[in-house]
Design a protein around this motif. Structure first.
Motif, mmCIF file in Angstrom:
data_model
loop_
_atom_site.group_PDB
_atom_site.id
_atom_site.type_symbol
_atom_site.label_atom_id
_atom_site.label_comp_id
_atom_site.label_asym_id
_atom_site.label_seq_id
_atom_site.Cartn_x
_atom_site.Cartn_y
_atom_site.Cartn_z
ATOM 1 N N GLU A 142 15.607 -14.533 71.596
ATOM 2 C CA GLU A 142 16.469 -14.342 72.766
ATOM 3 C C GLU A 142 17.318 -15.589 73.006
ATOM 4 O O GLU A 142 16.820 -16.712 72.869
ATOM 5 C CB GLU A 142 15.608 -14.099 74.013
ATOM 6 C CG GLU A 142 14.654 -12.915 73.919
ATOM 7 C CD GLU A 142 15.309 -11.604 74.299
ATOM 8 O OE1 GLU A 142 16.450 -11.637 74.801
ATOM 9 O OE2 GLU A 142 14.678 -10.550 74.080
ATOM 10 N N ARG A 151 10.720 -12.545 79.838
ATOM 11 C CA ARG A 151 11.639 -12.502 78.699
ATOM 12 C C ARG A 151 11.228 -13.618 77.755
ATOM 13 O O ARG A 151 11.717 -14.746 77.832
ATOM 14 C CB ARG A 151 13.099 -12.645 79.132
ATOM 15 C CG ARG A 151 14.077 -12.602 77.948
ATOM 16 C CD ARG A 151 15.503 -12.367 78.357
ATOM 17 N NE ARG A 151 15.675 -11.050 78.955
ATOM 18 C CZ ARG A 151 15.750 -9.909 78.279
ATOM 19 N NH1 ARG A 151 15.690 -9.901 76.971
ATOM 20 N NH2 ARG A 151 15.882 -8.765 78.915
ATOM 21 N N GLN A 286 10.454 1.688 77.201
ATOM 22 C CA GLN A 286 11.632 2.488 76.866
ATOM 23 C C GLN A 286 11.255 3.499 75.799
ATOM 24 O O GLN A 286 10.500 3.192 74.872
ATOM 25 C CB GLN A 286 12.783 1.587 76.388
ATOM 26 C CG GLN A 286 14.091 2.349 76.172
ATOM 27 C CD GLN A 286 15.322 1.452 76.096
ATOM 28 O OE1 GLN A 286 15.211 0.224 76.091
ATOM 29 N NE2 GLN A 286 16.501 2.054 76.038
HETATM 30 N N1 5CA Z 1 11.456 0.211 68.946
HETATM 31 C C1 5CA Z 1 11.731 0.445 70.341
HETATM 32 C C2 5CA Z 1 10.662 1.249 70.973
HETATM 33 S S1 5CA Z 1 9.131 0.797 70.395
HETATM 34 C C3 5CA Z 1 11.938 -0.890 71.049
HETATM 35 O O1 5CA Z 1 11.826 -1.931 70.467
HETATM 36 N N2 5CA Z 1 12.244 -0.793 72.330
HETATM 37 S S2 5CA Z 1 12.640 -1.992 73.289
HETATM 38 O O2 5CA Z 1 13.562 -2.857 72.670
HETATM 39 O O3 5CA Z 1 13.084 -1.385 74.503
HETATM 40 O O4 5CA Z 1 11.351 -2.817 73.597
HETATM 41 C C4 5CA Z 1 10.255 -2.189 74.229
HETATM 42 C C5 5CA Z 1 9.790 -2.955 75.445
HETATM 43 O O5 5CA Z 1 9.414 -4.266 75.078
HETATM 44 C C6 5CA Z 1 10.861 -3.138 76.517
HETATM 45 O O6 5CA Z 1 10.947 -2.022 77.360
HETATM 46 C C7 5CA Z 1 10.341 -4.359 77.257
HETATM 47 O O7 5CA Z 1 9.398 -3.966 78.243
HETATM 48 C C8 5CA Z 1 9.627 -5.140 76.178
HETATM 49 N N3 5CA Z 1 10.447 -6.302 75.747
HETATM 50 C C9 5CA Z 1 11.618 -6.283 75.046
HETATM 51 N N4 5CA Z 1 12.074 -7.524 74.855
HETATM 52 C C10 5CA Z 1 11.178 -8.365 75.438
HETATM 53 C C11 5CA Z 1 11.095 -9.784 75.580
HETATM 54 N N5 5CA Z 1 12.011 -10.604 75.073
HETATM 55 N N6 5CA Z 1 10.019 -10.318 76.252
HETATM 56 C C12 5CA Z 1 9.072 -9.505 76.767
HETATM 57 N N7 5CA Z 1 9.108 -8.159 76.658
HETATM 58 C C13 5CA Z 1 10.140 -7.592 76.010
#
Ligand code: 5CA
Length: 446
Positions: A142, A151, A286
Motif C-alpha cells: 500500500e 490498512r 467483499q
Molecule cells: N480476491 C478478492 C476476494 S478474496 C479480494 O482480494 N478482495 S479484496 O481486495 O476486497 O480484499 C478482501 C478484504 O481484505 C477487504 O474487504 C478488506 O477487508 C481486506 N483488506 C484489503 N486490503 C487490506 C489491507 N491493506 N489491510 C487490511 N485489510 C485489507
C-alpha cells in the motif's frame, strides 16, 4: 490465565503515531507491536482475538459448505503472467527473485493459484459446484499504510473461490457467501452492511462490499436507514436452497446502499428523505462474481455433459480478518478503552482481587477461577500486587465484557461485585451466582 504469568505490555502513554482510536488502543492494550510500516507482530492478547475471529470465519464458511485449505504466501510469477495481471496489478505487488533468478511474488490474493489448482484436478461438471477457501497472510505494498491493522501491508485475509457450471449456479454461490458473511459479522457483534461497489483489480460486474459504519472509515457511503434495521439473527438457513439465499440477498440489497464508487444521486433521491443517510464506513469484506475472466485466460474448462468443454464460472469472496479487529474496536469502545463483544472477547471475564495477599480474598478468587474454568470459560485473573486503581485501569483498557471484583469487605457479607464493561452497571451477589450469571451470558457463544 493469571495476569502475573501473562505477557500484557500495557502502555502508560498514548502512542503518538496512532491517529484513530482502534490503533491507539491496540498498541496501548499490548495487542500488537509494529515491526515496520504496515507490518505488525501479534502479541498474545491480539493473537488471541485474531484466532477467535479466524475460528468464527472457519465455522461459518464450513456451515455454508465451503472447503478449507491452505495455499502458500509466495507464488510463482508465471501464473500472473498467464492471467495478465502481472502488469495490471502494478507496484502494490511485492515481487521477489529467488536464488535461481525465478520471479516470485508475495500473494496479494489467490485467483490465479486457485484456478491453476482447479484446472489441474477438475475436468467435469459432475465435480461442481465447488467452493474452496483459505485464511492466509497477504501482502499489498500500500502507498499509505495507516491506522494500524486497518490498512496494513501484511494482513490476514479469508479468501474463497467458487467454481460453477453456469452463471446461475455462480450467482447462487454469490448469494450464499453474502448470507454466510452476514452471519459471520453478526456473531462478531458487528453490523456490516452489504453495499454495491466497484470491483477494481479483481474484475467483474457484480460486487458488494460489507461496511461497518464508523466515522474513521475510509469509504464514503450512502444508504437507506431501513437497511440498518435488518437482522439475520438465529434463523435457520439452508445454504443449498437457491430460494432462501436469494430471499436474504433481496432483503438486504433492496434498500439503497452504495459506496461512493457506485453512488447514483438520481436513484438515491427516490429514498424517502428522512431515511437518506450519508456516512463513512470500514470495508470488512467483499464478494465478487467475475464469470469466466480467469477460467478463460487460464484454461480452466470442464465437460458440460453435452459433449462440449466450457470455462467455469467463478467468483471470489474476501474477509479482512486482521482489519476486523480494528473495525470491532472502532465500533465498540469508550474513553477508557476497548469493549469486546462477547463473541470475540479474548477472555470471558476478569477477576480482580482488590487485596492481593489477603487470605480470604485470594481464596475466593482461586475458587471463582476454578469454577469458571470448570465450566469451559476462560477468566483472566489479575493477581498482581498492584493498587486497585491500576487493576481497574488495565481491565477497562483491555475491554473484557464482564468483571468480578473481589474484596475483603464484600466477602464478609458473602458477596462479590459483577460489573458490565459496556454499561458500567454493577451488582453485588454471592460468588456462585456471579459464576452462574456469566455461564448463562456465554451459553451458546463460548
Ligand atoms: N480476491 C478478492 C476476494 S478474496 C479480494 O482480494 N478482495 S479484496 O481486495 O476486497 O480484499 C478482501 C478484504 O481484505 C477487504 O474487504 C478488506 O477487508 C481486506 N483488506 C484489503 N486490503 C487490506 C489491507 N491493506 N489491510 C487490511 N485489510 C485489507
Amino acid at each position: 490465565m493469571r495476569l502475573s504469568r501473562y505477557f500484557l505490555p500495557v502502555l502508560k502513554e498514548t502512542p503518538r503515531e496512532a491517529q484513530i482510536v482502534s490503533h491507539r488502543y491496540m498498541l496501548q492494550a499490548g495487542m500488537i507491536k509494529q515491526a515496520t510500516a504496515g507490518i505488525y507482530s501479534w502479541l498474545p492478547l491480539g493473537f488471541k482475538v485474531l484466532r477467535k475471529l479466524e475460528n468464527i470465519v472457519h465455522e461459518e464458511q464450513q456451515r455454508a459448505g465451503h472447503l478449507p485449505m491452505l495455499m502458500p504466501t509466495l507464488q510463482p510469477g508465471e501464473l500472473w503472467e498467464e492471467s495478465g495481471r502481472d502488469n495490471s496489478y502494478g507496484p502494490e505487488m511485492l515481487r521477489v527473485v529467488d536464488r535461481h533468478g525465478r520471479k516470485m511474488l508475495y500473494g496479494p490474493t489467490n485467483e490465479e493459484m486457485i484456478t491453476d489448482i482447479f484446472r489441474s484436478h477438475v475436468g467435469s461438471y459432475k465435480e461442481l459446484p465447488l467452493t474452496l477457501y483459505h485464511i492466509q497472510w497477504k501482502f499489498r505494498d500500500e502507498v499509505r499504510p495507516r491506522f494500524g491493522v486497518m490498512r496494513g501491508r501484511e494482513f490476514f485475509m479469508k479468501d474463497g473461490y467458487n467454481f460453477d457450471l453456469t452463471k446461475d449456479d455462480a450467482l447462487h454461490a454469490y448469494n450464499r457467501h453474502l448470507v454466510s458473511y452476514l452471519r459471520t459479522y453478526e456473531r462478531m457483534g458487528l453490523k456490516a452492511i452489504p453495499m454495491r461497489a466497484d470491483s477494481g483489480p479483481i474484475g467483474g460486474e457484480d460486487t458488494h462490499e460489507f461496511l461497518v459504519l464508523a466515522e474513521t472509515g475510509e469509504s464514503e457511503v450512502f444508504y437507506d436507514s431501513a437497511v440498518t434495521d435488518l437482522h439475520l439473527g438465529d434463523r435457520e438457513v439452508d445454504y443449498d436452497s437457491v430460494e432462501q439465499c436469494q430471499a436474504i440477498f433481496d432483503e438486504w440489497t433492496t434498500p439503497y446502499a452504495r459506496t461512493d464508487e457506485t453512488h447514483d444521486v438520481g436513484v438515491f433521491a427516490n429514498v424517502p428523505e428522512g431515511r437518506r443517510r450519508t456516512a463513512r464506513g470500514i470495508e470488512v469484506g467483499q464478494i465478487f462474481y467475475f464469470g469466466t475472466k480467469y477460467s478463460e485466460t487460464m484454461g480452466a474448462l470442464v465437460d458440460d455433459g453435452k459433449g462440449g468443454k466450457v470455462p467455469v464460472h467463478m467468483g471470489s469472496h474476501g474477509i479482512g480478518v486482521s482489519r476486523l479487529l480494528g473495525a470491532i474496536i472502532e465500533a465498540s469502545h469508550d474513553d477508557k478503552g476497548i469493549i469486546w463483544p462477547e463473541g470475540v472477547t479474548p477472555f470471558h471475564c476478569g477477576i480482580l482481587n482488590m487485596r492481593q495477599g489477603d487470605e480470604a480474598a485470594d481464596a475466593a478468587c482461586d475458587a471463582l477461577y476454578a469454577a469458571l474454568t470448570a465450566l469451559g470459560l476462560e477468566p483472566l485473573y489479575d493477581d498482581r500486587d498492584e493498587r486497585a486503581g491500576a487493576k481497574f485501569g488495565t481491565m477497562d483498557m483491555i475491554g473484557l465484557p464482564w468483571r468480578i471484583t473481589v474484596g475483603p469487605r464484600g466477602l464478609k457479607n458473602g458477596v462479590v461485585e459483577l460489573t458490565s464493561r459496556r454499561t458500567g452497571e454493577s451488582e453485588e451477589l454471592p460468588p456462585e451466582e456471579a459464576v452462574a450469571k456469566i455461564a448463562k451470558i456465554y451459553e451458546g457463544i463460548a
